[in-house]
Design an enzyme around this catalytic site. Structure first.
Site, PDB file in Angstrom:
ATOM      1  N   ILE A 136       0.861  -1.171   0.000  1.00 58.81           N
ATOM      2  CA  ILE A 136       0.000   0.000   0.000  1.00 58.81           C
ATOM      3  C   ILE A 136       0.903   1.228   0.000  1.00 58.81           C
ATOM      4  O   ILE A 136       2.056   1.166   0.437  1.00 58.81           O
ATOM      5  CB  ILE A 136      -0.987   0.021   1.191  1.00 58.81           C
ATOM      6  CG1 ILE A 136      -0.259  -0.092   2.530  1.00 58.81           C
ATOM      7  CG2 ILE A 136      -2.019  -1.069   1.053  1.00 58.81           C
ATOM      8  CD1 ILE A 136      -1.205  -0.050   3.730  1.00 58.81           C
ATOM      9  N   ASP A 137       0.389   2.334  -0.522  1.00 61.71           N
ATOM     10  CA  ASP A 137       1.207   3.527  -0.708  1.00 61.71           C
ATOM     11  C   ASP A 137       1.675   4.113   0.621  1.00 61.71           C
ATOM     12  O   ASP A 137       1.059   3.892   1.673  1.00 61.71           O
ATOM     13  CB  ASP A 137       0.414   4.594  -1.467  1.00 61.71           C
ATOM     14  CG  ASP A 137      -0.020   4.127  -2.844  1.00 61.71           C
ATOM     15  OD1 ASP A 137       0.690   3.294  -3.432  1.00 61.71           O
ATOM     16  OD2 ASP A 137      -1.070   4.605  -3.318  1.00 61.71           O
ATOM     17  N   LYS A 138       2.716   4.901   0.559  1.00 68.29           N
ATOM     18  CA  LYS A 138       3.281   5.540   1.746  1.00 68.29           C
ATOM     19  C   LYS A 138       2.214   6.273   2.557  1.00 68.29           C
ATOM     20  O   LYS A 138       2.133   6.111   3.776  1.00 68.29           O
ATOM     21  CB  LYS A 138       4.380   6.524   1.318  1.00 68.29           C
ATOM     22  CG  LYS A 138       4.922   7.385   2.453  1.00 68.29           C
ATOM     23  CD  LYS A 138       5.942   8.389   1.939  1.00 68.29           C
ATOM     24  CE  LYS A 138       6.417   9.313   3.064  1.00 68.29           C
ATOM     25  NZ  LYS A 138       7.411  10.308   2.593  1.00 68.29           N
TER      26      LYS A 138
END
Length: 311
Positions: A136-138
């Site tokens: 999952i993105d930062k």
């Protein structure tokens, strides 16, 4: 030193830097410009200028420097572990944490923390991404599953591939969606204008399917649930932007005037469900909305988790 990459220009008039952006999509514009400036790009045997115009048949040679080695070191970073056994663990990742080391983010990542917590992680995704089955993105918070061995990794990856691995997110998006629920089925690929971005495109793209449902209609926003059928890079963010309802706070796909208080997109990986890859037991986990999400909900007239449960 890696062998030079060779290209032949197919048409006249195109700028060298534009040609390389299309020919080498995994490299950013700045990285390609640096290669040219340092003399690593030869045009017909001579160092090229970045604004050079190509002619049909021109020979290009690109010498890539050896990649810098990333030091993958254990770091004693606190983890919010939702579940753990001998084969896998489920982590509740905070907003702002990068999943694995990469240029620009060499440490302080989830992987660095995992290496301090676990002795063994699966090696299928290589030394930089041990144990990482999906990402999952930062600036997306929420649940992430980690495999401790290759058998678990393969079993989990097979479920993701077969679309039987449940992944549900909650998000706040701009505007008011016309329908209460719907499905976005639009292919996603790398943007030709900005190689760091994804976009809806039919060129070099992969099929992507997102199902959504409106949970709350707010003041200028909607609180929605999204279920991923596929798992493409930035999928929810790209699909909602394509509908004209980008995720609130999204600094890449949203409006230029961002919501600074969010420090990135208001997107949370809330629920995952799957069959244990080694025991066959069905497991399901839910992560309550974090404080940043609930604070923003209240600021636009929404109800928090606790308030909604009392309705």
């Amino acid at each position: 030193m890696p062998e030079p990459i060779l290209f032949t220009a197919g048409e006249s008039g195109e700028r060298l830097d534009a040609f390389l952006r299309d020919a080498m999509p995994d490299y950013s514009r700045s990285a390609l410009q640096k290669l040219i400036e340092e003399g690593n790009v030869l045009l017909n045997g001579r160092p090229a200028a970045k604004n050079a115009r190509l002619k049909a048949g021109d020979a290009l040679s690109v010498a890539l420097p050896p990649p810098a080695e990333l030091q993958l070191l254990p770091e004693d970073i606190p983890l919010d572990i939702v579940y753990e056994d001998g084969d896998l663990l489920v982590v509740n990742k905070p907003k702002g944490m990068v999943v694995h080391p990469a240029p620009g983010n060499p440490d302080g990542t989830l992987v660095n923390a995992l290496l301090s917590h676990c002795r063994d992680l699966s090696g299928i995704n290589g030394v930089i991404r041990p144990g990482i089955v999906h990402r999952i993105d930062k600036n997306t918070s929420g649940l992430l599953i980690v495999a401790k061995n290759d058998r678990a990794h393969q079993g989990l990856a097979a479920q993701i591939q077969a679309h039987s691995f449940l992944r549900e997110y909650e998000a706040v998006v701009y505007g008011s969606l016309r329908e209460e629920s719907g499905t976005v089925e639009l292919p996603i690929g790398r943007s030709r204008q900005d190689r760091k971005k994804m976009c809806v495109t039919y060129e070099n793209a992969r099929n992507a399917v997102t199902h959504y449902q409106v949970l709350q209609r707010l003041e200028g926003f909607c609180h929605i649930r999204c279920r991923l059928e596929t798992g493409r890079t930035h999928q929810i963010r790209v699909h909602m932007a394509a509908l004209g309802h980008p995720v609130a706070g999204d600094e890449v796909y949203g409006p230029r005037k961002v919501i600074r208080s969010l420090n990135g997109q208001c997107l949370h990986a809330r629920t995952i469900g799957f069959l244990h890859p080694c025991t066959g037991e069905h497991l399901s986990f839910d992560s309550p909305l974090p404080a940043y999400f609930q604070t923003f909900l209240r600021s636009v007239g929404g109800a928090s988790d606790d308030e909604r449960s009392l309705e």
